[in-house]
Design a protein around this motif. Structure first.
Motif, mmCIF file in Angstrom:
data_model
loop_
_atom_site.group_PDB
_atom_site.id
_atom_site.type_symbol
_atom_site.label_atom_id
_atom_site.label_comp_id
_atom_site.label_asym_id
_atom_site.label_seq_id
_atom_site.Cartn_x
_atom_site.Cartn_y
_atom_site.Cartn_z
ATOM 1 N N MET A 76 39.687 35.251 35.986
ATOM 2 C CA MET A 76 38.946 35.430 34.824
ATOM 3 C C MET A 76 39.049 36.814 34.254
ATOM 4 O O MET A 76 39.040 36.971 33.062
ATOM 5 N N ALA A 77 39.204 37.785 34.962
ATOM 6 C CA ALA A 77 39.300 39.441 34.766
ATOM 7 C C ALA A 77 40.669 39.335 33.758
ATOM 8 O O ALA A 77 40.969 39.896 32.816
ATOM 9 N N ALA A 78 41.571 38.647 34.408
ATOM 10 C CA ALA A 78 43.029 38.671 33.785
ATOM 11 C C ALA A 78 43.063 37.870 32.298
ATOM 12 O O ALA A 78 43.621 38.460 31.057
ATOM 13 N N ASP A 79 42.252 36.613 32.239
ATOM 14 C CA ASP A 79 41.999 36.040 31.240
ATOM 15 C C ASP A 79 41.203 36.960 30.031
ATOM 16 O O ASP A 79 41.597 36.974 28.968
ATOM 17 N N ALA A 80 40.524 37.549 30.386
ATOM 18 C CA ALA A 80 39.430 38.308 29.528
ATOM 19 C C ALA A 80 40.332 39.280 28.744
ATOM 20 O O ALA A 80 39.870 40.040 27.871
ATOM 21 N N THR A 81 41.465 39.960 29.645
ATOM 22 C CA THR A 81 42.325 41.007 28.917
ATOM 23 C C THR A 81 43.396 40.384 28.085
ATOM 24 O O THR A 81 44.217 40.961 27.568
ATOM 25 N N GLY A 82 43.303 39.079 27.803
ATOM 26 C CA GLY A 82 44.245 38.338 26.919
ATOM 27 C C GLY A 82 45.613 37.977 27.468
ATOM 28 O O GLY A 82 46.298 37.431 26.876
ATOM 29 N N MET A 83 45.715 38.081 28.971
ATOM 30 C CA MET A 83 46.955 37.450 29.609
ATOM 31 C C MET A 83 46.816 35.978 29.494
ATOM 32 O O MET A 83 45.888 35.318 29.415
ATOM 33 N N ARG A 128 40.738 37.945 22.617
ATOM 34 C CA ARG A 128 40.406 38.695 23.751
ATOM 35 C C ARG A 128 40.831 40.062 23.742
ATOM 36 O O ARG A 128 40.467 40.946 24.306
ATOM 37 N N PHE A 161 32.632 43.014 34.315
ATOM 38 C CA PHE A 161 32.033 41.699 35.115
ATOM 39 C C PHE A 161 31.117 42.394 36.201
ATOM 40 O O PHE A 161 31.204 43.798 36.580
ATOM 41 N N TYR A 208 42.036 44.540 40.412
ATOM 42 C CA TYR A 208 42.856 43.881 40.911
ATOM 43 C C TYR A 208 43.262 44.714 42.326
ATOM 44 O O TYR A 208 43.837 45.897 41.929
ATOM 45 N N VAL A 217 50.255 42.557 27.692
ATOM 46 C CA VAL A 217 49.796 41.677 26.427
ATOM 47 C C VAL A 217 50.258 42.566 25.243
ATOM 48 O O VAL A 217 50.296 41.868 24.288
#
Lengths: 235, 244
Positions: free
Chosen positions: A135-142, B76, B83, B89, B105
């Protein structure tokens, strides 16, 4: 028991050479099989975590086929059945013109069988990474591939490294089944020595020692890898 | 800047967002509060498409979030998120955490990304921690780094999902201070939190949700200073969390 031990026999020609070439085939089978199993298993394992129903079903089918059929039977199928199912010319090439056909058949059987097992390992590893990470990765646009490559897979790999070591050792031991289709690997060679000399204890003893040696070397390599990849521990 | 128009969301038969309609303007800090299970987190996760919704529209800068023609990636980049459990990570160092999305990105060059990361670390007061790993940091430090990671993509909106709920009490303020500074810089923020002190000091508006519904949507001043004109549900909630 009246048995004349003769360990020196193993060092004599041609037996020493037989054992060493046997060891060579065993190592070659294991490495070639692993080179098929690892990329295939990783791909199928990723497919097993897909959100698409069809991808899930197909990859699930793949895993059940290759994981649930005994390896010995799979060897026979690859060796005796598959060439007959291929187009005539290709089948003939497979049986006659391919150098060392029994070796390559055994590699395919070992590789596909192990890939089914690795797929389940990778699936479990990927699912063990907390959902919040993706989710964290998704949230940064990955995108999905980036999240997998940079965030989820590196963590999953660290989780599954110990069982991955076991699988690597398993493929070495499973390679002995290749003797049934005529690959003169370590176990086959030790049997041959026994046939020629009636010194089975020494011959099988030597094979055992070589298997243990390979396992120890492998274990050492994997432990080093685990150390290199280990995350710093909380202080 | 963010417009919710009759947004409805269901988990199966469970109606978790009920006809949510509201607007967040540029530069506004909106605190979303309410009892647990009221749909606050779900609501802000709809803004950056982490949660799908079934009905209605959410517009970010006039662009429909639910519109698949525009990739979520584009959206995004402009909406940062922090969160409850930090979600740094664990296999990457602090600076790598902040650089990763910039690199893959935004395709920034390594040096540019690092420089940006260093400036942000300085801003959240953790300049000396760039080589550390998340596991070796306190919760408050981790959350500040998570804020830096989100800011690294130069978002125009920041979403905070209970950013201090997983923290020990003595670390809450260091995180709230960073958020307060961010608000003072004019960042548009939606913050799900139970920190009513923060809401009172920083928020321009307070939204109170219960059972998936927006029950109150009023200025901070009105929310805290005139409880008698609030709904029963909001008053009950405030009594509970302000009584100690």
């Amino acid at each position: 028991m009246n048995y004349q031990w003769n360990w020196g026999l193993l060092l004599r020609a041609p037996y020493a050479g037989w054992l060493l070439t046997g060891l060579g085939w065993t190592v070659a089978l294991s490495i070639a099989g692993w080179l098929i199993a690892l990329p295939l298993g990783t791909t199928i394992g990723i497919a097993r975590t897909s959100s698409s129903r069809w991808v899930l079903r197909l990859s699930g089918f793949y895993v059940s086929v290759f994981r649930n059929i005994p390896l010995l039977l799979q060897m026979f199928v690859w060796f005796f059945v598959v060439p007959e199912l291929l187009p005539a010319k290709l089948g003939l090439w497979f049986k006659r013109d391919l150098p060392a056909p029994e070796f390559w058949t055994a590699v395919l059987a070992l590789g596909f069988y192990t890939s089914g097992r690795l797929a389940e390992l990778f699936r479990a590893g990927l699912q063990a990474v907390p959902r919040g990470q993706r989710m964290a990765a998704d949230a940064t646009g990955m995108n999905r591939a980036q999240a997998l490559r940079y965030v989820v897979m590196p963590q999953a790999l660290r989780i599954i490294l110990p069982p991955l070591t076991s699988e690597f050792m398993s493929i070495v031991k499973n390679s002995s089944l290749a003797l049934t289709i005529g690959v003169l690997e370590l176990t086959a060679q030790s049997r041959q020595i026994e046939n020629f000399t009636f010194h089975g204890f020494e011959a099988f003893g030597a094979a055992t020692a070589f298997y243990v040696l390979v396992a120890l070397v492998l274990n050492l390599v994997m432990v080093c890898l685990q150390r290199t990849l280990a995350l710093p521990v909380a202080v | 800047m963010i417009e919710f128009k009759h947004v409805n969301k269901y988990y199966g038969a469970n109606h978790v967002l009920r006809d949510v309609t509201m607007t967040v303007s540029r530069g506004e800090v909106v605190v979303v509060c309410g009892p647990s299970g009221s749909g606050k987190s779900t609501l802000i996760k709809c803004v950056n498409a982490l949660e799908p919704y079934q009905d209605g529209h959410i517009l970010v800068d006039g662009i429909d979030v639910g519109n698949k023609a525009r990739s979520a990636t584009h959206l995004r980049q402009r909406v940062g998120m922090v969160f409850q459990n930090f979600e740094l990570y664990p296999h990457l160092s602090v600076i790598e955490n902040i650089c990763l999305a910039q690199r893959v990105v935004l395709k920034r060059h390594a040096e540019e990304a690092r420089e940006r990361a260093r400036r942000l670390l300085d801003r959240v007061g953790l300049k000396d921690k760039e080589a550390a790993y998340p596991m070796n940091l306190s919760g408050g430090q981790q959350q500040r780094i998570a804020i830096a990671r989100a800011l690294a993509l130069d978002p125009e909106i920041m979403l905070f999902d209970e950013p201090t709920s997983a923290l020990d009490p003595e670390m809450i303020n260091e995180v709230l201070d960073v958020m307060t500074a961010l608000a003072a810089d004019g960042m548009t923020m939606m913050v799900v939190t139970h920190e009513m002190g923060f809401a009172r000091r920083v928020a321009s508006r307070v939204v109170f949700m219960d059972m998936g519904e927006v029950v109150e949507d009023c200025s901070t001043e009105a929310f805290f200073s005139h409880p008698q004109s609030r709904s029963d549900r909001a008053r009950l909630f405030l009594d509970k969390i302000l009584s100690h």
